[in-house]
Enzyme design. Structure first.
Site, mmCIF file in Angstrom:
data_model
loop_
_atom_site.group_PDB
_atom_site.id
_atom_site.type_symbol
_atom_site.label_atom_id
_atom_site.label_comp_id
_atom_site.label_asym_id
_atom_site.label_seq_id
_atom_site.Cartn_x
_atom_site.Cartn_y
_atom_site.Cartn_z
ATOM 1 N N TRP A 106 0.836 -1.209 0.000
ATOM 2 C CA TRP A 106 0.000 0.000 0.000
ATOM 3 C C TRP A 106 0.870 1.257 0.000
ATOM 4 O O TRP A 106 0.498 2.273 -0.593
ATOM 5 C CB TRP A 106 -0.965 -0.012 1.188
ATOM 6 C CG TRP A 106 -1.999 -1.078 1.034
ATOM 7 C CD1 TRP A 106 -2.089 -2.239 1.725
ATOM 8 C CD2 TRP A 106 -3.077 -1.091 0.074
ATOM 9 N NE1 TRP A 106 -3.148 -2.986 1.273
ATOM 10 C CE2 TRP A 106 -3.763 -2.306 0.262
ATOM 11 C CE3 TRP A 106 -3.512 -0.216 -0.918
ATOM 12 C CZ2 TRP A 106 -4.883 -2.665 -0.499
ATOM 13 C CZ3 TRP A 106 -4.618 -0.563 -1.682
ATOM 14 C CH2 TRP A 106 -5.285 -1.771 -1.469
ATOM 15 N N ASP A 174 -0.203 6.504 7.056
ATOM 16 C CA ASP A 174 -1.361 5.690 6.704
ATOM 17 C C ASP A 174 -1.505 4.647 7.808
ATOM 18 O O ASP A 174 -0.745 3.682 7.868
ATOM 19 C CB ASP A 174 -1.120 5.028 5.335
ATOM 20 C CG ASP A 174 -2.231 4.058 4.958
ATOM 21 O OD1 ASP A 174 -3.169 3.867 5.766
ATOM 22 O OD2 ASP A 174 -2.158 3.484 3.843
ATOM 23 N N LYS A 198 -11.333 -1.576 8.927
ATOM 24 C CA LYS A 198 -10.547 -2.578 9.656
ATOM 25 C C LYS A 198 -10.748 -2.378 11.159
ATOM 26 O O LYS A 198 -11.350 -3.207 11.826
ATOM 27 C CB LYS A 198 -9.083 -2.480 9.278
ATOM 28 C CG LYS A 198 -8.883 -2.705 7.774
ATOM 29 C CD LYS A 198 -7.558 -2.179 7.309
ATOM 30 C CE LYS A 198 -7.491 -2.044 5.815
ATOM 31 N NZ LYS A 198 -7.701 -3.290 5.080
HETATM 32 N N1 PMP Z 1 -3.716 1.513 3.150
HETATM 33 C C1 PMP Z 1 -3.655 0.353 3.805
HETATM 34 C C2 PMP Z 1 -2.585 0.138 4.831
HETATM 35 C C3 PMP Z 1 -4.584 -0.642 3.526
HETATM 36 O O1 PMP Z 1 -4.523 -1.817 4.165
HETATM 37 C C4 PMP Z 1 -5.578 -0.409 2.541
HETATM 38 C C5 PMP Z 1 -6.639 -1.404 2.184
HETATM 39 N N2 PMP Z 1 -6.576 -2.626 2.652
HETATM 40 C C6 PMP Z 1 -5.583 0.811 1.877
HETATM 41 C C7 PMP Z 1 -4.652 1.760 2.215
HETATM 42 C C8 PMP Z 1 -6.583 1.110 0.803
HETATM 43 O O2 PMP Z 1 -7.818 1.353 1.375
HETATM 44 P P1 PMP Z 1 -9.141 1.469 0.505
HETATM 45 O O3 PMP Z 1 -9.438 0.123 -0.030
HETATM 46 O O4 PMP Z 1 -10.143 1.968 1.508
HETATM 47 O O5 PMP Z 1 -8.873 2.465 -0.559
#
Ligand code: PMP
Length: 363
Positions: A106, A174, A198
């Site tokens: 990510w 993040d 989450k």
């Molecule tokens: N950052 C992290 C650390 C994630 O785990 C995720 C999704 N699992 C995201 C960003 C992306 O999130 P979204 O699917 O809500 O765009």
């Protein structure tokens, strides 16, 4: 097996497990919210009742994370990915570079997005080890506009519990997959964001905590809904906010409060994850992916001796009511995601299952 349990132990990485009691409350409130005769999804985002609920949710998050008065809380749409765009849109400075600490998939995506429309620099990466560890050092660009990192790498199962030390450079985190799982010092951050699905509640909303002095960086021609300052000035109600997710987040935050806040969430996450990691370390049948010192307490990634056994493990676990344990397609193997609400009994059930599986399939 936990055949006595009506609801499965849900190990998915998100949208994730909800506490049973919260699900029950939601069932009631969908029909009649706070005795109004209206279901919670039927309330106008402009009604005083909803504004109260939104305020309450914001106040709860502020109290639980001890967010200082220097920081604003925004409820944004677009998920974690939306912030991959909004961070560089709002924090870039002419002649400066966004710095990215890339310790997971990510984080890499955040960097790739920033690079599409702003100067971006990789300060460190552990891509060569399939992100099995967190880089131990980094190098900044000439003029960093901000420093972005991911506190918990959901896909690979590593966690960076200590903030990188970057002096005056605004630190952006993040925290999508470990927010509220431990106390943190929010004062250290320029921006801290987390999608809800989450540790916070239903999918559809993202908490963004922004230091107020950074709000003036955004260029005047940014799309209105992408502009932190506009969202702050309108208390996240510039347009119709996803009302149900806000309600759901409030219920989850109440649950966190009732259960001892971030300190207790941390204690539980250590207890749950240690149980599984200790089992993995004592049984050579299983192999953990992450380097031990960097292991995540939220997402535990591991492998059986062969991909065939991984597939069988996932199938048999599913039949034993341990759902969603397949690893992310980029890594394979298994990933047990155990966020705040995940019960210790679920971790025990997993260990019990792992024990039986390895006994049945050891060569
Ligand atoms: N950052 C992290 C650390 C994630 O785990 C995720 C999704 N699992 C995201 C960003 C992306 O999130 P979204 O699917 O809500 O765009």
């Amino acid at each position: 097996m936990n055949a006595h349990r009506e609801r499965a132990y849900n190990f998915t990485a998100g949208p994730a497990y909800f506490p049973d009691e919260v699900i029950r409350t939601i069932q009631n409130d969908l029909y009649d919210f706070r005795g109004t005769g209206l279901g919670v999804m039927e309330i106008s985002h402009r009604a005083p009742l909803f504004e109260e609920l939104l305020d309450e949710t914001t106040r709860r998050l502020r109290a639980l994370l001890a967010i200082p008065a220097s920081h604003e809380i925004i409820w944004a749409t677009g998920g974690g990915t939306g912030q991959f765009s909004m961070v560089p849109m709002n924090l870039s400075l002419p002649g400066h570079e966004g710095n990215y600490f890339v310790a997971g998939v990510w984080a890499e995506k955040a960097y790739q997005e920033a690079k599409r429309f702003s100067p971006a620099h990789v300060a460190a990466t552990s891509a060569e080890s399939r992100f099995a560890s967190i880089p131990k050092s980094f190098s900044l660009s000439a003029k960093p506009a901000f420093f972005h990192y991911t506190s918990n790498n959901t896909i690979v199962g590593t966690q960076q519990r200590e903030e990188p030390s970057v002096g005056e450079i605004p630190l952006v985190c993040d925290a999508s997959s470990d927010i509220l799982s431990r106390p943190i010092d929010v004062a250290k951050y320029g921006v801290l964001y987390a999608c809800a699905q989450k540790n916070l509640g239903p999918a559809g909303i993202t908490a963004v905590i922004v230091r107020r002095d950074l709000l003036d960086r955004a260029p005047a021609d940014l799309p209105i809904l992408m502009t932190y300052k506009v969202l702050v000035e309108n208390k996240s109600l510039y347009n119709t906010i996803p009302t149900f997710p806000i309600y759901g987040v409030n219920e989850v935050l109440k649950w966190v409060e009732r259960n001892g806040g971030t300190a207790e969430m941390e204690r539980r996450s250590i207890e749950r994850s240690s149980l599984v990691y200790e089992f993995i370390d004592r049984h050579s049948f299983y192999r953990g992916h992450a380097e031990k010192s960097d292991r995540s307490r939220m997402n535990l990634s591991f492998f059986c001796p062969t991909p065939q056994l991984d597939a069988l493990f996932i199938k048999e676990a599913e039949a034993a009511n341990l759902k969603g344990i397949a690893g992310h397609k980029l890594l394979g193997g298994m990933r047990a995601s155990m966020y705040n609400a995940f019960p210790l009994e679920g971790a025990k059930a997993l260990v019990e299952f792992m024990k039986g599986f390895s006994e049945r399939h050891a060569q």
